[in-house]
Design an enzyme around this catalytic site. Structure first.
Site, PDB file in Angstrom:
ATOM      1  N   HIS A   1       5.428 -10.541   9.907  1.00 53.48           N
ATOM      2  CA  HIS A   1       6.190 -10.237   8.682  1.00 53.48           C
ATOM      3  C   HIS A   1       7.671 -10.441   8.952  1.00 53.48           C
ATOM      4  CE1 HIS A   1       2.780  -8.410   6.619  1.00 53.48           C
ATOM      5  NE2 HIS A   1       2.568  -7.617   7.646  1.00 53.48           N
TER       6      HIS A   1
ATOM      7  N   GLU B   1      -6.187  -6.779   9.437  1.00 52.49           N
ATOM      8  CA  GLU B   1      -5.773  -6.251   8.129  1.00 52.49           C
ATOM      9  C   GLU B   1      -5.603  -7.423   7.160  1.00 52.49           C
ATOM     10  OE1 GLU B   1      -2.562  -3.357   8.097  1.00 52.49           O
ATOM     11  OE2 GLU B   1      -3.109  -2.756   6.053  1.00 52.49           O
TER      12      GLU B   1
ATOM     13  N   ASP C   1      -3.724  -8.521   4.881  1.00 50.69           N
ATOM     14  CA  ASP C   1      -2.522  -9.325   4.639  1.00 50.69           C
ATOM     15  C   ASP C   1      -2.444 -10.505   5.613  1.00 50.69           C
ATOM     16  OD1 ASP C   1      -2.210  -7.171   6.434  1.00 50.69           O
ATOM     17  OD2 ASP C   1      -0.041  -7.231   6.314  1.00 50.69           O
TER      18      ASP C   1
ATOM     19  N   TYR D   1      10.513  -0.476   8.150  1.00 47.50           N
ATOM     20  CA  TYR D   1       9.163  -0.928   8.510  1.00 47.50           C
ATOM     21  C   TYR D   1       8.611  -0.067   9.653  1.00 47.50           C
ATOM     22  CZ  TYR D   1       5.664  -4.405  10.108  1.00 47.50           C
ATOM     23  OH  TYR D   1       4.517  -5.056  10.496  1.00 47.50           O
TER      24      TYR D   1
ATOM     25  N   ASP E   1       1.943  -7.489  13.675  1.00 49.08           N
ATOM     26  CA  ASP E   1       2.731  -6.503  12.914  1.00 49.08           C
ATOM     27  C   ASP E   1       3.942  -5.966  13.685  1.00 49.08           C
ATOM     28  OD1 ASP E   1       1.408  -6.458  10.496  1.00 49.08           O
ATOM     29  OD2 ASP E   1       0.079  -4.806  11.031  1.00 49.08           O
TER      30      ASP E   1
ATOM     31  N   HIS F   1      -1.247  -2.844  14.929  1.00 48.36           N
ATOM     32  CA  HIS F   1      -1.216  -1.709  14.040  1.00 48.36           C
ATOM     33  C   HIS F   1      -2.567  -1.022  13.863  1.00 48.36           C
ATOM     34  CE1 HIS F   1      -1.102  -0.962   9.393  1.00 48.36           C
ATOM     35  NE2 HIS F   1      -0.721   0.136   9.980  1.00 48.36           N
TER      36      HIS F   1
ATOM     37  N   HIS G   1       0.813  -1.227   0.000  1.00 50.21           N
ATOM     38  CA  HIS G   1       0.000   0.000   0.000  1.00 50.21           C
ATOM     39  C   HIS G   1       0.850   1.282   0.000  1.00 50.21           C
ATOM     40  CE1 HIS G   1       0.250   0.097   4.398  1.00 50.21           C
ATOM     41  NE2 HIS G   1      -0.641  -0.845   4.570  1.00 50.21           N
TER      42      HIS G   1
ATOM     43  N   HIS H   1      -4.914  -9.894  14.178  1.00 49.17           N
ATOM     44  CA  HIS H   1      -5.056  -8.616  13.458  1.00 49.17           C
ATOM     45  C   HIS H   1      -5.860  -8.861  12.186  1.00 49.17           C
ATOM     46  CE1 HIS H   1      -4.225  -4.797  11.718  1.00 49.17           C
ATOM     47  NE2 HIS H   1      -3.081  -5.067  11.137  1.00 49.17           N
TER      48      HIS H   1
HETATM   49 FE1  FEO Z   1      -1.444  -4.173   9.701  1.00 47.97          FE
HETATM   50 FE2  FEO Z   1       0.608  -6.614   8.336  1.00 47.97          FE
HETATM   51  O1  FEO Z   1      -0.981  -5.644   8.651  1.00 47.97           O
END
Ligand code: FEO
Length: 395
Positions: free
Chosen positions: A225, A80, A82, A192, A164, A145, A24, A78
């Site tokens: 991640h 989101e 991803d 990051y 995250d 996040h 994004h 989470h």
């Molecule tokens: Fe806030 Fe990796 O998503």
């Protein structure tokens, strides 16, 4: 799948997105990973899922270790996408599994994937879930996040799964910090932090202090991640404390764009002025440098100087994009100043100053503006401007 075991019974079942180059808007030159973990005990728990593009890979990874009907719990740290966009298909396959999330996580799941997710059970800070020999303990972490975010801690294994937080966009064949180049790892960790988590710096400081006060031992940090921190988890914890405290050095980031070279000449003269005072400079031209890298450089700088030519009475579009990006990330404790060139009517510097003030940034005025092409007198003023900024941050 290459079988990756964190500790006996705790397995990585995520995917590596080697060719991701845009998250994004964040430029991810080294790709990323979406980490999910499968815990095999008397009860079986899946911690998070992956981006839906990779659903099939996640399904294969899980199938190598268990059958879906044996999964008892799916923990959603989470929402989101991803991490959750494979959830609808995984939830259908794991039809006996209870899905667990924070209250805000449950609300967000319903808003993303519909009323099917009304069956999600909610957990809050301190709640525990026994799997057999292992216990999962939950810790809500709003805005790390998103409002729904939470951490899952494996009590007996001493593994923190903070989604995250503490992540990096880094695709690699190694899954652990002792299997990758440390310099590359920390470079991606800071990038990051700067581009994802910087707006939440006060919350990060508080959350880390909360974890420290809880006195929970941490052998491993397994984020959603990038690589898993097992060699020295305190390294990334201390780095986060440092970054979230806004620790900055005597460094000035000059970020600019140029149409016919006038703003470029001014930028170089300002840099000379800063350097003449023994202060470090990074001179970054937009369209040559991504916002992602500019923001990372800003993280430990005491001052940011932004230069733009005037185009149609406004700042240059790349500068507008940069200011939109950076004001959203809310870097704290920087001194901001502005310069630019124009033809027959200005506008860029005025617009930049207004934008910075509206964002609550500390602005150093006056600015420097040049009509058409800077002459020697103008460049002398630019050098002095750089010297003044250096003196301000050394004071
Ligand atoms: Fe806030 Fe990796 O998503």
């Amino acid at each position: 799948m290459v079988n990756v075991v964190l500790k006996e019974g705790v397995n990585w079942v995520g995917v590596v997105d080697w060719n991701l180059r845009d998250f994004h808007g964040y430029v991810t030159r080294r790709g990323s990973t979406y980490n999910a973990y499968l815990i095999l005990d008397d009860k079986i728990a899946l911690i998070d899922t992956v981006k839906s593009t990779f659903s099939n890979e996640l399904i294969e990874n899980i199938s190598e270790l268990t059958s879906f009907e044996k999964i008892d719990y799916i923990i959603v740290n989470h929402v989101e996408m991803d991490h959750s966009s494979s959830l609808p298909i995984i939830a259908k396959l794991a039809k006996n599994a209870k899905i667990m999330a924070s209250q805000r996580g449950k609300d967000a799941l319903i808003e993303h994937y519909g009323a099917d997710f009304s069956r999600v059970e909610t957990v809050k800070t301190g709640d525990e879930l026994k799997l057999g020999k292992r216990t999962l303990r939950f810790l809500e972490a709003p805005m790390l996040h998103w409002p729904d975010s939470m951490f899952t801690y494996l009590v007996e294994d001493k593994i923190l799964m903070p989604n995250d937080a503490f992540g990096q966009h880094l695709a690699s064949s190694g899954r652990f910090d002792d299997e990758v180049d440390e310099h590359v790892l920390m470079e991606e960790a800071i990038t990051y932090y700067a581009n994802i988590l910087m707006p939440f710096a006060p919350l990060i400081t508080r959350k880390i202090q909360e974890v420290v006060q809880m006195g929970i031992p941490i052998d491993m940090i397994a984020p959603s991640h990038g690589i898993i921190w097992r060699k020295d988890p305190s390294k990334i914890i201390n780095a986060y404390l440092n970054w979230s405290a806004g620790t900055a050095k005597q460094k000035v980031v000059i970020v600019f764009d140029t149409m016919w070279g006038s703003t470029d000449k001014m930028a170089r003269a300002i840099a000379d002025g800063v350097i003449s005072q023994g202060v470090e400079v990074k001179l970054l031209k937009l369209r040559a440098t991504d916002n992602t890298d500019v923001v990372t450089e800003i993280l430990d700088a005491k001052a940011v100087v932004v230069g733009s030519p005037t185009l149609n009475n406004q700042m240059f579009p790349t500068i507008g994009s940069f200011l939109t990006y950076v004001t959203g990330l809310k870097p704290k404790g920087k001194l901001w100043s502005f310069f630019g060139s124009y033809g027959w009517g200005g506008g860029a510097v005025k617009g930049m100053v207004e934008t910075a003030k509206k964002a609550g940034f500390e602005v150093y005025e006056p600015s420097v503006e040049v009509k058409y092409v800077p002459d020697n007198e103008d460049l002398k003023k630019c050098i002095e401007f750089g010297q003044q900024i250096a003196a301000k941050i050394k004071a």
